[in-house]
Design a protein around this motif. Structure first.
Motif, PDB file in Angstrom:
ATOM      1  N   LEU A  21       7.981  11.319   0.002  1.00  0.00           N
ATOM      2  CA  LEU A  21       7.085  10.364   0.658  1.00  0.00           C
ATOM      3  C   LEU A  21       6.503   9.363  -0.352  1.00  0.00           C
ATOM      4  CD1 LEU A  21       5.333  12.851   3.076  1.00  0.00           C
ATOM      5  CD2 LEU A  21       6.819  10.953   3.733  1.00  0.00           C
ATOM      6  N   TYR A  22       6.215   9.876  -1.547  1.00  0.00           N
ATOM      7  CA  TYR A  22       5.689   8.991  -2.586  1.00  0.00           C
ATOM      8  C   TYR A  22       6.735   7.943  -2.969  1.00  0.00           C
ATOM      9  CZ  TYR A  22       3.056   7.371  -6.595  1.00  0.00           C
ATOM     10  OH  TYR A  22       2.353   6.575  -7.473  1.00  0.00           O
ATOM     11  N   SER A  23       7.982   8.401  -3.094  1.00  0.00           N
ATOM     12  CA  SER A  23       9.054   7.464  -3.464  1.00  0.00           C
ATOM     13  C   SER A  23       9.301   6.451  -2.351  1.00  0.00           C
ATOM     14  CB  SER A  23      10.337   8.223  -3.814  1.00  0.00           C
ATOM     15  OG  SER A  23      10.910   8.747  -2.643  1.00  0.00           O
ATOM     16  N   GLN A  24       8.881   6.789  -1.134  1.00  0.00           N
ATOM     17  CA  GLN A  24       9.018   5.833  -0.027  1.00  0.00           C
ATOM     18  C   GLN A  24       7.812   4.889   0.068  1.00  0.00           C
ATOM     19  OE1 GLN A  24       9.560   8.619   3.170  1.00  0.00           O
ATOM     20  NE2 GLN A  24      11.781   8.776   2.868  1.00  0.00           N
ATOM     21  N   GLY A  25       6.910   5.035  -0.895  1.00  0.00           N
ATOM     22  CA  GLY A  25       5.785   4.087  -0.931  1.00  0.00           C
ATOM     23  C   GLY A  25       4.488   4.594  -0.323  1.00  0.00           C
ATOM     24  N   LYS A  26       4.479   5.848   0.111  1.00  0.00           N
ATOM     25  CA  LYS A  26       3.235   6.395   0.670  1.00  0.00           C
ATOM     26  C   LYS A  26       2.268   6.730  -0.470  1.00  0.00           C
ATOM     27  CE  LYS A  26       5.355   6.446   4.642  1.00  0.00           C
ATOM     28  NZ  LYS A  26       5.558   5.091   5.157  1.00  0.00           N
ATOM     29  N   ARG A  27       0.986   6.445  -0.242  1.00  0.00           N
ATOM     30  CA  ARG A  27      -0.009   6.643  -1.308  1.00  0.00           C
ATOM     31  C   ARG A  27      -1.292   7.339  -0.873  1.00  0.00           C
ATOM     32  NH1 ARG A  27       3.923   5.747  -3.570  1.00  0.00           N
ATOM     33  NH2 ARG A  27       4.401   4.172  -5.163  1.00  0.00           N
ATOM     34  N   LEU A  28      -1.635   7.234   0.402  1.00  0.00           N
ATOM     35  CA  LEU A  28      -2.896   7.805   0.875  1.00  0.00           C
ATOM     36  C   LEU A  28      -2.631   8.844   1.962  1.00  0.00           C
ATOM     37  CD1 LEU A  28      -6.081   7.698   1.103  1.00  0.00           C
ATOM     38  CD2 LEU A  28      -5.757   5.892   2.804  1.00  0.00           C
ATOM     39  N   ILE A  29      -3.251  10.024   1.804  1.00  0.00           N
ATOM     40  CA  ILE A  29      -3.124  11.071   2.821  1.00  0.00           C
ATOM     41  C   ILE A  29      -4.453  11.202   3.554  1.00  0.00           C
ATOM     42  CG2 ILE A  29      -2.770  13.545   3.230  1.00  0.00           C
ATOM     43  CD1 ILE A  29      -1.045  13.607   0.669  1.00  0.00           C
ATOM     44  N   LEU A  30      -4.430  10.966   4.842  1.00  0.00           N
ATOM     45  CA  LEU A  30      -5.607  11.225   5.669  1.00  0.00           C
ATOM     46  C   LEU A  30      -5.314  12.510   6.421  1.00  0.00           C
ATOM     47  CD1 LEU A  30      -6.348   7.658   7.119  1.00  0.00           C
ATOM     48  CD2 LEU A  30      -7.176   8.707   5.002  1.00  0.00           C
ATOM     49  N   THR A  31      -6.142  13.518   6.196  1.00  0.00           N
ATOM     50  CA  THR A  31      -5.825  14.794   6.827  1.00  0.00           C
ATOM     51  C   THR A  31      -6.929  15.329   7.732  1.00  0.00           C
ATOM     52  OG1 THR A  31      -5.144  17.098   6.436  1.00  0.00           O
ATOM     53  CG2 THR A  31      -6.547  16.103   4.761  1.00  0.00           C
ATOM     54  N   ASP A  32      -6.499  15.914   8.829  1.00  0.00           N
ATOM     55  CA  ASP A  32      -7.385  16.635   9.728  1.00  0.00           C
ATOM     56  C   ASP A  32      -7.858  17.896   8.997  1.00  0.00           C
ATOM     57  OD1 ASP A  32      -8.436  17.483  12.303  1.00  0.00           O
ATOM     58  OD2 ASP A  32      -6.731  18.850  12.414  1.00  0.00           O
ATOM     59  N   ARG A  51      -1.327  -0.189   5.804  1.00  0.00           N
ATOM     60  CA  ARG A  51      -1.146   0.926   6.746  1.00  0.00           C
ATOM     61  C   ARG A  51       0.184   1.652   6.528  1.00  0.00           C
ATOM     62  NH1 ARG A  51      -4.156  -0.526  12.393  1.00  0.00           N
ATOM     63  NH2 ARG A  51      -5.984  -1.462  11.430  1.00  0.00           N
ATOM     64  N   SER A  52       1.160   0.914   6.002  1.00  0.00           N
ATOM     65  CA  SER A  52       2.467   1.528   5.747  1.00  0.00           C
ATOM     66  C   SER A  52       2.423   2.511   4.578  1.00  0.00           C
ATOM     67  CB  SER A  52       3.493   0.436   5.459  1.00  0.00           C
ATOM     68  OG  SER A  52       3.061  -0.316   4.336  1.00  0.00           O
ATOM     69  N   GLY A  71      -3.957   8.997  17.683  1.00  0.00           N
ATOM     70  CA  GLY A  71      -4.804   8.096  16.892  1.00  0.00           C
ATOM     71  C   GLY A  71      -4.050   7.483  15.725  1.00  0.00           C
ATOM     72  N   SER A  72      -3.294   8.325  15.042  1.00  0.00           N
ATOM     73  CA  SER A  72      -2.542   7.878  13.877  1.00  0.00           C
ATOM     74  C   SER A  72      -1.466   6.856  14.243  1.00  0.00           C
ATOM     75  CB  SER A  72      -1.908   9.101  13.207  1.00  0.00           C
ATOM     76  OG  SER A  72      -1.030   8.720  12.192  1.00  0.00           O
ATOM     77  N   LYS A  73      -0.822   7.096  15.360  1.00  0.00           N
ATOM     78  CA  LYS A  73       0.228   6.174  15.818  1.00  0.00           C
ATOM     79  C   LYS A  73      -0.367   4.818  16.189  1.00  0.00           C
ATOM     80  CE  LYS A  73       3.877   7.796  14.944  1.00  0.00           C
ATOM     81  NZ  LYS A  73       4.845   6.975  14.214  1.00  0.00           N
TER      82      LYS A  73
END
Ligand SMILES: [Mg+2]
Length: 190
Positions: free
Chosen positions: A28-39, A117-118, A133-135
């Motif tokens: 996921l990091y290599s795909q550019g994800k950086r922030l995790i919002l978790t329940d 957001r991406s 909500g996330s969608k």
């Protein structure tokens, strides 16, 4: 009734996994994800647990080492949320009102920098609050199996009923999508 108004595509997660420990964070990091919002409840710990587990401390260390920032976004109003977050040393938003955008937007403001957001991943155990909500926020959405279903509160049980109806709708509208993203969740959780 509500199920008539919610677009079925908004309750379809990008991935469904058993636990937060089964996610490929490096990918996921290599795909550019950086922030995790978790329940919190039933995603990180069960409703009756009060302290983070050893496993969770390690998880936090791992994802931060990869380069993620983590923020807890919970619908709960209890002090338990802040106690838990403080102990894990994570920022948090409580009474987030998922599936509205309110809590998620608040979390984005809390973050150390501005994220697209991406770049955001959302983790949660419920279709009607977390996924929906996330969608709506256009986050990458990962649905997890609820840690302990027996201790779910009545509000959650109502949501689970709505989930059944939404799943039925999704199945009818797009069988392929249902089978690839939702069927396993339904079998394991409802
Ligand atoms: Mg939850």
């Amino acid at each position: 009734m509500l199920q008539w108004f919610i677009p079925y595509k908004n309750i379809v997660p990008d991935e469904y996994v058993s636990t937060i420990f089964d996610i490929d964070y490096n990918k996921l990091y290599s795909q550019g994800k950086r922030l995790i919002l978790t329940d919190l409840d039933n995603t990180l710990i069960s409703y009756i647990a009060t302290r983070p587990t050893e496993e969770l401390f390690k998880w936090k260390e791992l994802v931060e080492q990869i380069g993620f920032e983590v923020i807890i976004v919970s619908n709960s109003r209890k002090t338990r949320v802040s106690e838990f977050a403080t102990e894990l040393q994570l920022p948090f938003v409580k009474f987030a009102k998922k599936p509205t955008k309110f809590g998620f937007k608040k979390a984005l403001k809390l973050a150390s920098r501005k994220y697209e957001r991406s770049e955001v991943i959302e983790l949660g155990d419920q279709l009607m609050t977390d996924v929906y909500g996330s969608k709506r926020m256009k986050f990458y959405t990962i649905l997890v199996k609820a840690i302990d279903k027996k201790t779910e509160k009545w509000v959650t049980r109502c949501n689970r009923n709505l989930e059944r109806k939404m799943l039925k709708k999704a199945k009818k509208k797009d069988l392929n999508l249902y089978q690839s993203k939702l069927e396993k969740y339904e079998k394991e959780n409802l």
